[in-house]
Design a protein around this motif. Structure first.
Motif, PDB file in Angstrom:
ATOM      1  N   VAL A   1       0.841  -1.203   0.000  1.00  0.00           N
ATOM      2  CA  VAL A   1       0.000   0.000   0.000  1.00  0.00           C
ATOM      3  C   VAL A   1       0.877   1.254   0.000  1.00  0.00           C
ATOM      4  O   VAL A   1       0.597   2.221  -0.715  1.00  0.00           O
ATOM      5  N   GLU A   2       1.935   1.244   0.791  1.00  0.00           N
ATOM      6  CA  GLU A   2       2.822   2.397   0.849  1.00  0.00           C
ATOM      7  C   GLU A   2       3.534   2.633  -0.480  1.00  0.00           C
ATOM      8  O   GLU A   2       3.647   3.773  -0.938  1.00  0.00           O
ATOM      9  N   VAL A   3       3.997   1.572  -1.114  1.00  0.00           N
ATOM     10  CA  VAL A   3       4.675   1.716  -2.411  1.00  0.00           C
ATOM     11  C   VAL A   3       3.691   2.213  -3.470  1.00  0.00           C
ATOM     12  O   VAL A   3       3.993   3.141  -4.234  1.00  0.00           O
ATOM     13  N   LEU A   4       2.497   1.629  -3.507  1.00  0.00           N
ATOM     14  CA  LEU A   4       1.503   2.056  -4.491  1.00  0.00           C
ATOM     15  C   LEU A   4       1.050   3.491  -4.230  1.00  0.00           C
ATOM     16  O   LEU A   4       0.834   4.264  -5.170  1.00  0.00           O
ATOM     17  N   GLY A   5       0.913   3.859  -2.962  1.00  0.00           N
ATOM     18  CA  GLY A   5       0.555   5.235  -2.637  1.00  0.00           C
ATOM     19  C   GLY A   5       1.627   6.221  -3.084  1.00  0.00           C
ATOM     20  O   GLY A   5       1.314   7.323  -3.549  1.00  0.00           O
ATOM     21  N   SER A   6       2.883   5.834  -2.934  1.00  0.00           N
ATOM     22  CA  SER A   6       3.985   6.691  -3.392  1.00  0.00           C
ATOM     23  C   SER A   6       3.892   6.934  -4.891  1.00  0.00           C
ATOM     24  O   SER A   6       4.051   8.059  -5.369  1.00  0.00           O
ATOM     25  N   LEU A   7       3.620   5.870  -5.611  1.00  0.00           N
ATOM     26  CA  LEU A   7       3.461   6.005  -7.064  1.00  0.00           C
ATOM     27  C   LEU A   7       2.241   6.851  -7.396  1.00  0.00           C
ATOM     28  O   LEU A   7       2.248   7.633  -8.353  1.00  0.00           O
ATOM     29  N   GLY A   8       1.183   6.713  -6.582  1.00  0.00           N
ATOM     30  CA  GLY A   8      -0.028   7.490  -6.792  1.00  0.00           C
ATOM     31  C   GLY A   8       0.155   8.980  -6.575  1.00  0.00           C
ATOM     32  O   GLY A   8      -0.565   9.788  -7.162  1.00  0.00           O
ATOM     33  N   LEU A   9       1.082   9.351  -5.732  1.00  0.00           N
ATOM     34  CA  LEU A   9       1.358  10.773  -5.522  1.00  0.00           C
ATOM     35  C   LEU A   9       2.104  11.390  -6.697  1.00  0.00           C
ATOM     36  O   LEU A   9       1.950  12.570  -6.996  1.00  0.00           O
ATOM     37  N   ILE A  10       2.933  10.591  -7.361  1.00  0.00           N
ATOM     38  CA  ILE A  10       3.836  11.124  -8.385  1.00  0.00           C
ATOM     39  C   ILE A  10       3.328  10.916  -9.815  1.00  0.00           C
ATOM     40  O   ILE A  10       3.294  11.857 -10.615  1.00  0.00           O
ATOM     41  N   LEU A  11       2.940   9.690 -10.156  1.00  0.00           N
ATOM     42  CA  LEU A  11       2.636   9.377 -11.557  1.00  0.00           C
ATOM     43  C   LEU A  11       1.429  10.105 -12.147  1.00  0.00           C
ATOM     44  O   LEU A  11       1.523  10.597 -13.281  1.00  0.00           O
ATOM     45  N   PRO A  12       0.296  10.196 -11.458  1.00  0.00           N
ATOM     46  CA  PRO A  12      -0.840  10.886 -12.093  1.00  0.00           C
ATOM     47  C   PRO A  12      -0.558  12.345 -12.473  1.00  0.00           C
ATOM     48  O   PRO A  12      -0.858  12.742 -13.613  1.00  0.00           O
ATOM     49  N   PRO A  13       0.035  13.155 -11.590  1.00  0.00           N
ATOM     50  CA  PRO A  13       0.332  14.526 -12.028  1.00  0.00           C
ATOM     51  C   PRO A  13       1.377  14.592 -13.149  1.00  0.00           C
ATOM     52  O   PRO A  13       1.294  15.453 -14.016  1.00  0.00           O
ATOM     53  N   VAL A  14       2.342  13.668 -13.130  1.00  0.00           N
ATOM     54  CA  VAL A  14       3.377  13.681 -14.168  1.00  0.00           C
ATOM     55  C   VAL A  14       2.791  13.308 -15.525  1.00  0.00           C
ATOM     56  O   VAL A  14       3.084  13.950 -16.533  1.00  0.00           O
ATOM     57  N   THR A  15       1.957  12.274 -15.551  1.00  0.00           N
ATOM     58  CA  THR A  15       1.399  11.797 -16.814  1.00  0.00           C
ATOM     59  C   THR A  15       0.155  12.559 -17.246  1.00  0.00           C
ATOM     60  O   THR A  15      -0.191  12.542 -18.420  1.00  0.00           O
ATOM     61  N   GLY A  16      -0.516  13.203 -16.286  1.00  0.00           N
ATOM     62  CA  GLY A  16      -1.767  13.891 -16.604  1.00  0.00           C
ATOM     63  C   GLY A  16      -2.949  12.949 -16.730  1.00  0.00           C
ATOM     64  O   GLY A  16      -4.027  13.345 -17.147  1.00  0.00           O
ATOM     65  N   ILE A  17      -2.748  11.694 -16.380  1.00  0.00           N
ATOM     66  CA  ILE A  17      -3.810  10.690 -16.472  1.00  0.00           C
ATOM     67  C   ILE A  17      -4.394  10.473 -15.086  1.00  0.00           C
ATOM     68  O   ILE A  17      -3.678  10.140 -14.140  1.00  0.00           O
ATOM     69  N   ARG A  18      -5.689  10.655 -14.973  1.00  0.00           N
ATOM     70  CA  ARG A  18      -6.415  10.447 -13.712  1.00  0.00           C
ATOM     71  C   ARG A  18      -5.732  11.148 -12.543  1.00  0.00           C
ATOM     72  O   ARG A  18      -5.341  10.528 -11.549  1.00  0.00           O
ATOM     73  N   ARG A  19      -5.626  12.427 -12.651  1.00  0.00           N
ATOM     74  CA  ARG A  19      -4.933  13.221 -11.635  1.00  0.00           C
ATOM     75  C   ARG A  19      -5.572  13.123 -10.260  1.00  0.00           C
ATOM     76  O   ARG A  19      -4.929  13.365  -9.256  1.00  0.00           O
ATOM     77  N   TRP A  20      -6.847  12.775 -10.203  1.00  0.00           N
ATOM     78  CA  TRP A  20      -7.533  12.633  -8.919  1.00  0.00           C
ATOM     79  C   TRP A  20      -6.901  11.543  -8.069  1.00  0.00           C
ATOM     80  O   TRP A  20      -7.097  11.515  -6.849  1.00  0.00           O
ATOM     81  N   LEU A  21      -6.141  10.651  -8.676  1.00  0.00           N
ATOM     82  CA  LEU A  21      -5.470   9.598  -7.902  1.00  0.00           C
ATOM     83  C   LEU A  21      -4.430  10.169  -6.942  1.00  0.00           C
ATOM     84  O   LEU A  21      -4.153   9.570  -5.901  1.00  0.00           O
ATOM     85  N   ALA A  22      -3.867  11.322  -7.258  1.00  0.00           N
ATOM     86  CA  ALA A  22      -2.921  11.967  -6.338  1.00  0.00           C
ATOM     87  C   ALA A  22      -3.648  12.365  -5.055  1.00  0.00           C
ATOM     88  O   ALA A  22      -3.123  12.165  -3.950  1.00  0.00           O
ATOM     89  N   LEU A  23      -4.853  12.894  -5.193  1.00  0.00           N
ATOM     90  CA  LEU A  23      -5.659  13.227  -4.016  1.00  0.00           C
ATOM     91  C   LEU A  23      -6.015  11.971  -3.237  1.00  0.00           C
ATOM     92  O   LEU A  23      -5.916  11.939  -2.006  1.00  0.00           O
ATOM     93  N   ALA A  24      -6.394  10.914  -3.939  1.00  0.00           N
ATOM     94  CA  ALA A  24      -6.731   9.651  -3.272  1.00  0.00           C
ATOM     95  C   ALA A  24      -5.531   9.086  -2.514  1.00  0.00           C
ATOM     96  O   ALA A  24      -5.677   8.588  -1.395  1.00  0.00           O
ATOM     97  N   ALA A  25      -4.346   9.170  -3.100  1.00  0.00           N
ATOM     98  CA  ALA A  25      -3.139   8.673  -2.430  1.00  0.00           C
ATOM     99  C   ALA A  25      -2.836   9.490  -1.182  1.00  0.00           C
ATOM    100  O   ALA A  25      -2.493   8.929  -0.133  1.00  0.00           O
ATOM    101  N   ALA A  26      -2.984  10.802  -1.264  1.00  0.00           N
ATOM    102  CA  ALA A  26      -2.733  11.654  -0.099  1.00  0.00           C
ATOM    103  C   ALA A  26      -3.746  11.362   1.009  1.00  0.00           C
ATOM    104  O   ALA A  26      -3.372  11.281   2.187  1.00  0.00           O
ATOM    105  N   ILE A  27      -5.009  11.184   0.649  1.00  0.00           N
ATOM    106  CA  ILE A  27      -6.026  10.817   1.640  1.00  0.00           C
ATOM    107  C   ILE A  27      -5.671   9.478   2.272  1.00  0.00           C
ATOM    108  O   ILE A  27      -5.796   9.296   3.487  1.00  0.00           O
ATOM    109  N   GLY A  28      -5.205   8.549   1.462  1.00  0.00           N
ATOM    110  CA  GLY A  28      -4.793   7.246   1.980  1.00  0.00           C
ATOM    111  C   GLY A  28      -3.673   7.354   3.000  1.00  0.00           C
ATOM    112  O   GLY A  28      -3.675   6.652   4.018  1.00  0.00           O
ATOM    113  N   PHE A  29      -2.728   8.235   2.769  1.00  0.00           N
ATOM    114  CA  PHE A  29      -1.629   8.414   3.720  1.00  0.00           C
ATOM    115  C   PHE A  29      -2.098   9.085   5.007  1.00  0.00           C
ATOM    116  O   PHE A  29      -1.581   8.788   6.078  1.00  0.00           O
ATOM    117  N   VAL A  30      -3.083   9.962   4.910  1.00  0.00           N
ATOM    118  CA  VAL A  30      -3.660  10.554   6.119  1.00  0.00           C
ATOM    119  C   VAL A  30      -4.305   9.460   6.959  1.00  0.00           C
ATOM    120  O   VAL A  30      -4.066   9.346   8.164  1.00  0.00           O
TER     121      VAL A  30
END
Length: 120
Positions: free
Chosen positions: A52-81
């Motif tokens: 979960v931690e590794v996937l969350g890390s990727l979720g913080l970085i990859l969506p904004p970089v690729t521009g694909i499903r950017r809402w996943l960055a928010l979901a990853a941050a919520i997950g870490f909270v």
């Protein structure tokens, strides 16, 4: 706002990528000196937390970089909270009052969560 996001998200991603990688790759004996709570959970749960931690890390970085499903960055941050709320509860329930790192990670995750709304 984007610069602040990259700073906080980058710090969180590096921390959780390292922490999650250790949980995935090391044995419970190797983890015990760093994480005393590993004895209270079955090893498959520790491995799942690492994944979960590794996937969350990727979720913080990859969506904004690729521009694909950017809402996943928010979901990853919520997950870490949520993860840090659970981690703090585990530490306190075991009588471990050393939760300063958990509180710092919680605060950084909350700020990252707020900043990630700029990607939406």
């Amino acid at each position: 706002m984007h610069v602040a996001y990259w700073i906080t998200a980058g710090l969180l991603a590096m921390f959780y990528l390292c922490s999650g990688g250790l949980k995935l790759l090391r044995t419970s004996e190797q983890l015990r000196p760093m994480m005393a709570w590993v004895d209270s959970l079955p090893m498959p749960v520790v491995r799942a937390l690492g994944a979960v931690e590794v996937l969350g890390s990727l979720g913080l970085i990859l969506p904004p970089v690729t521009g694909i499903r950017r809402w996943l960055a928010l979901a990853a941050a919520i997950g870490f909270v949520v993860l840090q709320i659970g981690a703090t509860r585990v530490h306190v329930s075991r009588g471990d009052r050393r939760i300063a790192l958990n509180l710092v990670l919680f605060c950084v995750a909350v700020v990252t969560m707020w900043l990630s709304t700029s990607w939406l």
